[in-house]
Motif scaffolding. Structure first.
Motif, PDB file in Angstrom:
ATOM      1  N   GLU A  23      73.413  46.773  18.769  1.00 49.76           N
ATOM      2  CA  GLU A  23      72.564  45.601  18.054  1.00 49.76           C
ATOM      3  C   GLU A  23      73.290  44.951  16.934  1.00 49.76           C
ATOM      4  O   GLU A  23      74.254  45.513  16.321  1.00 49.76           O
ATOM      5  N   SER A  24      72.973  43.503  16.787  1.00 50.50           N
ATOM      6  CA  SER A  24      73.579  42.735  15.548  1.00 50.50           C
ATOM      7  C   SER A  24      72.323  41.798  15.248  1.00 50.50           C
ATOM      8  O   SER A  24      71.378  41.532  15.946  1.00 50.50           O
ATOM      9  N   LEU A  25      72.494  41.427  14.022  1.00 49.93           N
ATOM     10  CA  LEU A  25      71.663  40.328  13.644  1.00 49.93           C
ATOM     11  C   LEU A  25      72.263  39.018  13.221  1.00 49.93           C
ATOM     12  O   LEU A  25      73.269  38.964  12.596  1.00 49.93           O
ATOM     13  N   MET A  26      71.698  37.739  13.318  1.00 50.52           N
ATOM     14  CA  MET A  26      71.999  36.473  13.021  1.00 50.52           C
ATOM     15  C   MET A  26      71.761  36.615  11.385  1.00 50.52           C
ATOM     16  O   MET A  26      70.748  37.186  10.765  1.00 50.52           O
ATOM     17  N   GLN A  55      81.166  43.601  10.868  1.00 48.00           N
ATOM     18  CA  GLN A  55      81.930  42.717  12.003  1.00 48.00           C
ATOM     19  C   GLN A  55      80.802  41.774  12.341  1.00 48.00           C
ATOM     20  O   GLN A  55      79.548  41.643  12.290  1.00 48.00           O
ATOM     21  N   SER A  56      81.460  40.702  13.019  1.00 51.46           N
ATOM     22  CA  SER A  56      80.671  39.548  13.459  1.00 51.46           C
ATOM     23  C   SER A  56      81.053  39.007  14.864  1.00 51.46           C
ATOM     24  O   SER A  56      82.056  39.227  15.254  1.00 51.46           O
ATOM     25  N   TRP A  57      80.002  38.524  15.716  1.00 47.65           N
ATOM     26  CA  TRP A  57      80.169  37.993  16.841  1.00 47.65           C
ATOM     27  C   TRP A  57      79.560  36.666  16.661  1.00 47.65           C
ATOM     28  O   TRP A  57      78.720  36.353  16.227  1.00 47.65           O
ATOM     29  N   ARG A  58      80.165  35.632  17.584  1.00 44.43           N
ATOM     30  CA  ARG A  58      79.719  34.322  17.739  1.00 44.43           C
ATOM     31  C   ARG A  58      78.898  34.153  19.110  1.00 44.43           C
ATOM     32  O   ARG A  58      79.269  34.940  19.941  1.00 44.43           O
TER      33      ARG A  58
END
Length: 150
Positions: A23-26, A55-58
């Motif tokens: 999972e990731s969060l904006m 780390q981040s994803w667009r």
């Protein structure tokens, strides 16, 4: 004293540490959950990304996530990244040692001796408190370390 930037960094990382794997969060979601200023949080997370903590994803399913497991990220690591050395006096710092300008003798300095104990206890607690332990409400390491120092 802990800077507001370091406090925000820790609050944001605790939110990310509480996510399930994958999972990731904006940034806007993190900011809303912790009531943090979004623009300031953007810079903090960018700094932490450059330091290999997150780390981040667009894109639509993008956002931020921890790069390392939450049980491997310590409060000490994050405070050093954001605020610099933990030492309350420059003559106690391992990373940024500098003799105090008014110093006559480090060996005889009572102020240095007292703050050396404070620094040791603080360092022990922060370097042993992980994000996952903090989320679990695990204050035991801090209490045990204080007993051993005191």
């Amino acid at each position: 004293m802990l800077s507001q930037k370091a406090k925000y960094a820790l609050q944001a990382l605790l939110v990310l540490a509480d996510l399930k794997e994958g999972e990731s969060l904006m940034i806007s979601d993190i900011a809303e959950r912790q009531r943090l200023p979004k623009r300031f949080l953007e810079q903090i997370l960018l700094d932490l990304k450059h330091q290999g903590v997150v780390q981040s994803w667009r894109g639509k399913n993008g956002g931020y996530a921890l790069l390392k497991p939450a049980d491997k990220v310590t409060f000490g690591e994050i405070v050093r990244i954001v605020d610099g050395p933990l030492a309350p006096l420059p003559c106690l710092s391992r990373m940024a040692y500098r003799r105090c300008e008014d110093c006559v003798s480090e060996e005889k300095c009572a102020v240095r001796r007292v703050f050396a104990g404070v620094h040791e206890a603080t360092t022990q607690i922060l370097d042993n408190m992980t994000l996952s332990a903090a989320l679990a409400g695990d204050g035991v390491p801090a209490r045990e370390l204080l007993r051993s120092v005191g």
